[in-house]
Design an enzyme around this catalytic site. Structure first.
Site, PDB file in Angstrom:
ATOM      1  N   CYS A 128      -2.730  11.657  11.347  1.00 17.71           N
ATOM      2  CA  CYS A 128      -3.969  11.710  10.561  1.00 17.71           C
ATOM      3  C   CYS A 128      -4.742  13.013  10.722  1.00 17.71           C
ATOM      4  CB  CYS A 128      -4.858  10.529  10.937  1.00 17.71           C
ATOM      5  SG  CYS A 128      -4.150   8.962  10.430  1.00 17.71           S
TER       6      CYS A 128
HETATM    7  N1  LIG Z   1      -0.633   5.911  11.983  1.00 13.57           N
HETATM    8  C1  LIG Z   1      -1.944   5.909  11.899  1.00 13.57           C
HETATM    9  O1  LIG Z   1      -2.633   5.912  12.908  1.00 13.57           O
HETATM   10  C2  LIG Z   1      -2.644   5.881  10.549  1.00 13.57           C
HETATM   11  C3  LIG Z   1      -3.995   5.529  10.514  1.00 13.57           C
HETATM   12  C4  LIG Z   1      -4.654   5.475   9.297  1.00 13.57           C
HETATM   13  C5  LIG Z   1      -3.954   5.825   8.135  1.00 13.57           C
HETATM   14  N2  LIG Z   1      -2.652   6.181   8.187  1.00 13.57           N
HETATM   15  C6  LIG Z   1      -1.968   6.498   6.915  1.00 13.57           C
HETATM   16  O2  LIG Z   1      -1.134   5.409   6.546  1.00 13.57           O
HETATM   17  C7  LIG Z   1       0.032   5.872   5.886  1.00 13.57           C
HETATM   18  C8  LIG Z   1       1.261   5.334   6.573  1.00 13.57           C
HETATM   19  O3  LIG Z   1       1.300   5.860   7.888  1.00 13.57           O
HETATM   20  P1  LIG Z   1       2.110   5.175   9.064  1.00 13.57           P
HETATM   21  O4  LIG Z   1       1.578   5.773  10.315  1.00 13.57           O
HETATM   22  O5  LIG Z   1       2.143   3.704   8.904  1.00 13.57           O
HETATM   23  O6  LIG Z   1       3.580   5.763   8.752  1.00 13.57           O
HETATM   24  P2  LIG Z   1       4.948   5.261   9.417  1.00 13.57           P
HETATM   25  O7  LIG Z   1       5.879   6.430   9.341  1.00 13.57           O
HETATM   26  O8  LIG Z   1       4.707   4.603  10.724  1.00 13.57           O
HETATM   27  O9  LIG Z   1       5.460   4.121   8.440  1.00 13.57           O
HETATM   28  C9  LIG Z   1       5.823   4.355   7.135  1.00 13.57           C
HETATM   29  C10 LIG Z   1       6.937   3.390   6.776  1.00 13.57           C
HETATM   30  O10 LIG Z   1       7.209   3.580   5.380  1.00 13.57           O
HETATM   31  C11 LIG Z   1       8.610   3.515   5.208  1.00 13.57           C
HETATM   32  N3  LIG Z   1       8.931   4.179   3.938  1.00 13.57           N
HETATM   33  C12 LIG Z   1       9.013   5.500   3.672  1.00 13.57           C
HETATM   34  N4  LIG Z   1       9.290   5.689   2.375  1.00 13.57           N
HETATM   35  C13 LIG Z   1       9.377   4.470   1.804  1.00 13.57           C
HETATM   36  C14 LIG Z   1       9.640   4.007   0.490  1.00 13.57           C
HETATM   37  N5  LIG Z   1       9.848   4.842  -0.515  1.00 13.57           N
HETATM   38  N6  LIG Z   1       9.669   2.673   0.288  1.00 13.57           N
HETATM   39  C15 LIG Z   1       9.455   1.803   1.294  1.00 13.57           C
HETATM   40  N7  LIG Z   1       9.194   2.173   2.552  1.00 13.57           N
HETATM   41  C16 LIG Z   1       9.153   3.498   2.798  1.00 13.57           C
HETATM   42  C17 LIG Z   1       9.196   4.168   6.438  1.00 13.57           C
HETATM   43  O11 LIG Z   1      10.515   3.773   6.658  1.00 13.57           O
HETATM   44  C18 LIG Z   1       8.235   3.649   7.524  1.00 13.57           C
HETATM   45  O12 LIG Z   1       8.695   2.442   8.091  1.00 13.57           O
HETATM   46  C19 LIG Z   1      -0.079   7.389   5.875  1.00 13.57           C
HETATM   47  O13 LIG Z   1      -0.641   7.811   4.670  1.00 13.57           O
HETATM   48  C20 LIG Z   1      -1.034   7.680   7.013  1.00 13.57           C
HETATM   49  O14 LIG Z   1      -1.739   8.892   6.819  1.00 13.57           O
HETATM   50  C21 LIG Z   1      -1.969   6.203   9.378  1.00 13.57           C
END
Ligand SMILES: NC(=O)c1ccc[n+]([C@@H]2O[C@H](COP(=O)([O-])OP(=O)(O)OC[C@H]3O[C@@H](n4cnc5c(N)ncnc54)[C@H](O)[C@@H]3O)[C@@H](O)[C@H]2O)c1
Length: 437
Positions: free
Chosen positions: A273
């Protein structure tokens, strides 16, 4: 159409699909399933899908016990097949939003998710984007495509909204359920349907005027953190020149009961983030000839912290008549923050690379993030911290202040420690070999 969908949501008859079952999607899916909805997680990772279906959590904030219970009760399952979208009433998109090599937004994961669900999307559904992104994404990449490519009428027969995820991995107090959820719709009807979904499962929902506003809320939150960390890192660089202990200064300033919020210097920023989100905002702002100087400055200062740490370490070794080249360095803590295993954008990885580049022998120890893949594609394993190991290194570099470290033991055994987190002093551990950043 709107009332029918809200009715289904209110009596938990609505079926939910969460796309992307990572740090954000899995906790959300679990919360929705726990509140009574039937939830299907769609993910392109077969491994993640198999683990979820086996009730084996791959996300630290979700226990396998809790996940397993929901899976066994038939409330939650995962699949790689987007066809699950056809059966859904509400779809939440939680895919990654990284940066490209040139530090521009990489929205290819959102595009791929929309491509995947488009064949199955139909009237009467709610689609919420949760991935952090620049203002306008929900309208441009989702709502407009639904209208153009599927002939749907957003706000009339299909509902589209944005709701930023605010999960703080490893935070024992604030989680997906009790952290207020900000929601903004592409139209007022979209907002109302999305509000009804989150209000049934989460403690508090805060509505804003549009999806664009909701997208910007998340970017302000993380820009606030990036800029304040940048400020305190620069403050630390100044205190270093003035030979003032910045940590004592921050502690004292923190005693002010109003108007001050402590931020701490460190080896750089990490995670999915804070290093990335502000750049989504500045990229979008440039399109209207607006330059976010605070963001650029904070990115520059925070991004250069690993190089400052490297210089500090080189100076300390120099004082001991030891060149950096050929030194044996142990990085303590590779995850980007304490008590979690997340390595994304971790400054420890950059330090590992820089130290290697300078000709050091580098190893790391991390009880949570036990391996990583180097830029050369090699898997590097955590060195076990057995008795006598620390003595074999010229210096230890405390990058992440995991609770699990034996600070007193490290202080006793290590020849030199550069503590980038003030972790030893915080625990009342000191010694001539412990140096604070
Ligand atoms: N991790 C954090 O602390 C956090 C906090 C707030 C917001 N976010 C936001 O949330 C979003 C997701 O982040 P995250 O940390 O969960 O990511 P992550 O990498 O942990 O998880 C993403 C998941 O999406 C899957 N994926 C990728 N492409 C895909 C597709 N086309 N179809 C289906 N699944 C798909 C991946 O395999 C993975 O399991 C981002 O935009 C991030 O900025 C993250």
């Amino acid at each position: 159409m709107q009332d029918v969908l809200i009715g289904k949501i209110n009596c938990k008859d609505a079926k939910i699909v969460v796309i992307g079952m990572g740090y954000v999607g899995l906790p959300l899916a679990v919360e929705l399933a726990q509140s009574g909805f039937t939830v299907v997680g769609v993910d392109i990772s077969e491994r993640a899908v198999a683990r979820i279906n086996a009730g084996d959590s791959h996300v630290g904030d979700v226990s396998s016990e809790r996940l397993g219970r929901l899976v066994r009760a038939g409330k939650l399952r995962a699949t790689t097949d987007y066809a699950a979208v056809a059966e859904a009433d509400a779809i939440s998109i939680c895919v990654p939003t990284p940066l490209t090599k040139t530090k521009d937004p990489d929205i290819s994961y959102i595009t791929a998710a929309v491509d995947g669900l488009l064949p199955y999307v139909h009237v009467g559904q709610l689609i919420v984007l949760e991935s952090t992104t620049y203002p306008g994404t929900t309208e441009e990449l989702i709502a407009e495509r639904f209208e153009k490519e599927k002939g749907l009428k957003v706000g009339e027969n299909v509902f589209v909204a944005f709701s930023p995820e605010r999960v703080d991995p490893g935070n024992p107090t604030w989680n997906t359920k009790n952290t207020p959820k900000v929601v903004g719709g592409v139209t007022p009807a979209c907002a109302e349907v999305a509000r009804s979904l989150y209000a049934t499962a989460l403690d508090k929902v805060h509505m804003v005027g549009s999806a664009r506003e909701a997208e910007t809320v998340k970017l302000l939150e993380n820009t606030f953190r990036a800029v304040n960390i940048g400020l305190v890192n620069e403050f630390m660089l100044m205190c270093d020149r003035l030979e003032i202990d910045v940590w004592n200064v921050i502690d004292a300033a923190s005693t002010k009961p109003f108007g001050f919020m402590p931020f701490y210097p460190g080896p750089g920023i990490g995670g999915h983030c804070i290093p990335l989100d502000p750049l989504y905002l500045s990229w979008k702002a440039k399109a209207v000839d607006f330059y976010n100087r605070f963001i650029e400055l904070a990115t520059d200062i925070n991004g250069n912290m690993p190089r400052f740490v490297l210089q500090r370490l080189a100076d300390l070794l120099n004082d001991r008549e030891k060149p950096l080249k050929g030194s044996r360095i142990l990085i303590l803590g590779m995850a980007y923050k304490a008590n979690i295993a997340d390595l994304r954008e971790s400054p420890g990885l950059e330090l590992y690379r820089l130290l290697r580049q300078k000709g050091c022998w580098v190893e790391f120890h991390d009880p949570h993030a036990t391996s990583f893949v180097s830029l050369l594609g090699k898997t590097v394993l955590s060195t076990p911290l057995e008795s006598g190991v620390l003595e074999t290194f010229d210096a230890a570099l405390l990058v992440t202040d995991h609770q699990a470290f034996d600070y007193a033991g490290i202080a006793q055994e290590a020849r030199l420690v550069l503590d980038c987190r003030n972790a030893f002093a915080k625990r009342g551990v000191s010694g001539p070999n412990i140096v604070k950043l």
